[in-house]
Design an enzyme around this catalytic site. Structure first.
Site, PDB file in Angstrom:
ATOM      1  CG  ASP A 286      -1.935  -1.103   1.171  1.00 32.69           C
ATOM      2  OD1 ASP A 286      -2.475  -1.342   0.081  1.00 32.69           O
ATOM      3  OD2 ASP A 286      -2.185  -1.752   2.209  1.00 32.69           O
ATOM      4  CG  ASN A 365      -3.980   5.722   3.468  1.00 32.32           C
ATOM      5  OD1 ASN A 365      -4.857   5.270   2.745  1.00 32.32           O
ATOM      6  ND2 ASN A 365      -2.990   4.996   3.927  1.00 32.32           N
TER       7      ASN A 365
END
Ligand SMILES: NC(=O)c1ccc[n+]([C@@H]2O[C@H](COP(=O)([O-])OP(=O)(O)OC[C@H]3O[C@@H](n4cnc5c(N)ncnc54)[C@H](O)[C@@H]3O)[C@@H](O)[C@H]2O)c1
Ligand SMILES: Nc1ncnc2c1ncn2[C@@H]1O[C@H](COP(=O)(O)OP(=O)(O)OP(=O)(O)O)[C@@H](O)[C@H]1O
Length: 522
Positions: A286, A365
């Site tokens: 990620d 994020n």
């Protein structure tokens, strides 16, 4: 309200005195109200009217100062919102300009010859306008061909960015309608005209020609795969390939065959990458997807994330099957998830005006405002548009996208949210309050987190877990949805991929099934 309860339960006698007119407790206690209360309760109280008068005057001044600070905060939030709207409008106009350009060129059948100066363009003809309507307004969104700096490639042919078309799928049905209204008022009935979140499909209108491969550093398996993939993409797919400067050095150390691989020399060239690259491939976890997103400060080409990490919430593609995956992605159509990003501005109290704000930072994020190395509680005042939200007293606050909802926000007790849900998560970190539940706010709001002037320590902001910035008392962070989402390719579709990742990555709600034998409802 949470801070109200906390204050009263901790026996703070200044609660009523510091309640502002709009009904919340502000922490802008620039004057020690506790000291004022003590003065009022001391034996001198009855005898010295002057002292009482003086304390009342102090309280009035404190209130006035607090109002000024609140006014400044809301004016700054409003300015940030206007700036966001302006940027959104500018992005739309730029997109419109390039459509206009390509329509006019098609009409005049100019082939590869391009006009570089938009100022030279005549206004859109009626026909071009109709074409734009047909192309972009009613048939999904089309990407527009962009020239690579007007330079020619090694075969001295102009290289165009591949164009593609986006369309929406809802409940398995394709819809080319690009409708802006969410609510319809036809015949006086209020009905929901469009679902805001649908599966998006990308169909290439011309073949992709250039890919950018981004790799997690210091990983032998990633390096081996990268060498293999570059060779395959060049030999089998005849693609132009960009890599990071460090990766190009590695490839050339491997063999001089990789001389064709391109890279960049400075940040300015990185800023222009989106005009050259049709597809970004990430090899890592990620963190590599976050890295890829952070390289694009504006529009982002579609990203194909291959999993070479441990968790892989945003990396659905299996590296072992890269040839089949890339084969089908280069042909299209591709299901994509449009992952929203947050645009964060740090506004320094020392700056003389809003326009001295530092460059905005985009996060995929979250942005975290925490106490850093300080052992004191953070004290953060939060505003949503012009309304006071709350005062965070604890370790800090996470403002997260829905893509980031399965990362730090989840660890801090926030909900897991499907990445296509438009919203901003407001998740406290270890709040010193029994009643501080996380919130999810709509995507159109502007949030402002202010370190109050009377804070005992500075706060620290970090962006997708990187680039820590110190926020001094008086500084603020203003955050809103960015106009440039990150399109990531899905293995199946965004819902299937999301559910698979929470099942496989987090073992969500994994429990042995209860056996059939045993007591039953009679
Ligand atoms: N307590 C925590 O859970 C905690 C603390 C700090 C940072 N983080 C997260 O780490 C992210 C940075 O990731 P990194 O890989 O550069 O650092 P990293 O190498 O420290 O990895 C952090 C972990 O978070 C996972 N992760 C990242 N984004 C995710 C997402 N959207 N959904 C689910 N899991 C995700 C990664 O797979 C990795 O396992 C930050 O954005 C933050 O969300 C989490
Ligand atoms: N191209 C890159 N250049 C510099 N740093 C990178 C790059 N790609 C990834 N990173 C950094 O490397 C770190 C690890 O990357 P990533 O999360 O992809 O791998 P991982 O930790 O093995 O995966 P997982 O988190 O799933 O276990 C992250 O902090 C990320 O920011």
């Amino acid at each position: 309200m949470a801070p109200n309860k906390l204050n009263s339960s901790s026996g703070n006698s200044s609660v009523h005195g510091s309640q502002s007119d709009n009904g919340f407790i502000s922490s802008f206690s620039l004057f020690p109200e506790k000291a004022v209360q003590e003065l009022l309760q001391s034996p001198v109280q009855g005898s010295d009217d002057h002292l009482i008068e003086f304390s009342e005057a102090l309280r009035t001044v404190a209130k006035a100062l607090r109002r000024v600070a609140e006014g400044k905060a809301s004016a700054q939030a409003e300015a940030a919102e206007w700036k966001r709207k302006f940027e959104l409008e500018r992005a739309r106009n730029l997109q419109f300009d390039s459509t206009e350009k390509s329509s006019l060129e098609n009409q005049a059948d100019l082939g590869d010859v391009r006009i570089n100066n938009p100022a030279n363009h005549p206004p859109l003809s009626k026909k071009a306008n109709e074409r734009f309507e047909r192309c972009c307004s009613s048939n999904g969104i089309c990407s527009h061909e962009v020239l690579r700096d007007g330079k020619s490639d090694s075969d001295s042919k102009m290289v165009r960015k591949a164009s593609f078309k986006l369309s929406w799928y809802c409940k398995g049905e394709q819809s080319d309608q690009h409708k802006h209204d969410v609510v319809s008022f036809e015949k006086g009935n209020i009905t929901t005209a469009e679902r805001s979140s649908k599966q998006i499909s990308l169909k290439w209108e011309s073949s992709p020609q250039t890919v950018l491969i981004l790799t997690k550093p210091n990983s032998a398996s990633v390096q081996i795969l990268c060498v293999e993939m570059v060779r395959w993409l060049r030999q089998q797919k005849k693609l132009n390939i960009y890599v990071e400067p460090r990766v190009r050095v590695d490839l050339l150390t491997e063999s001089s065959y990789f001389n064709f691989v391109e890279t960049w020399n400075d940040d300015k060239e990185v800023l222009a990458l989106h005009t050259k690259v049709d597809l970004v491939i990430t090899l890592g976890g990620d963190g590599t997807v976050l890295w890829a997103a952070s390289m694009f400060k504006g529009p982002v080409p579609p990203i194909v994330p291959f999993s070479l990490g441990s968790l892989g919430f945003m990396t659905p593609f299996y590296s072992e099957h890269y040839k089949e995956c890339l084969d089908s992605i280069l042909k299209g159509p591709i299901s994509i998830a449009l992952r929203h990003r947050l645009q964060c501005h740090v506004i320094r109290d020392a700056a003389k005006n809003e326009y001295e704000a530092e460059e905005p930072i985009l996060v995929l994020n979250e942005v975290t405002i925490d106490r850093g190395i300080s052992s004191f509680l953070t004290n953060l005042e939060c505003y949503c548009d012009n309304s006071f939200v709350t005062c965070v007293q604890g370790d800090g606050l996470i403002l997260s996208t829905t893509s980031g909802s399965t990362a730090y926000s989840l660890a801090a007790g926030g909900s897991m949210v499907h990445p296509q849900v438009p919203g901003i998560l407001f998740t406290p970190i270890c709040p010193h309050s029994l009643s501080f539940r996380p919130l999810i706010l709509p995507e159109h709001v502007t949030l402002r987190v202010q370190v109050p002037f009377n804070s005992r320590s500075p706060a620290w902001a970090s962006f997708d877990g990187k680039d820590r910035k110190q926020l001094e008392p008086g500084d603020a962070l203003v955050c809103s949805m960015a106009p440039w989402p990150v399109p990531t390719a899905c293995l199946v579709d965004s819902t299937n991929d999301f559910l698979r990742s929470i099942h496989e990555g987090l073992h969500w709600n994994l429990r042995k099934t209860q056996s059939f034998d045993g007591p039953r409802e009679s």
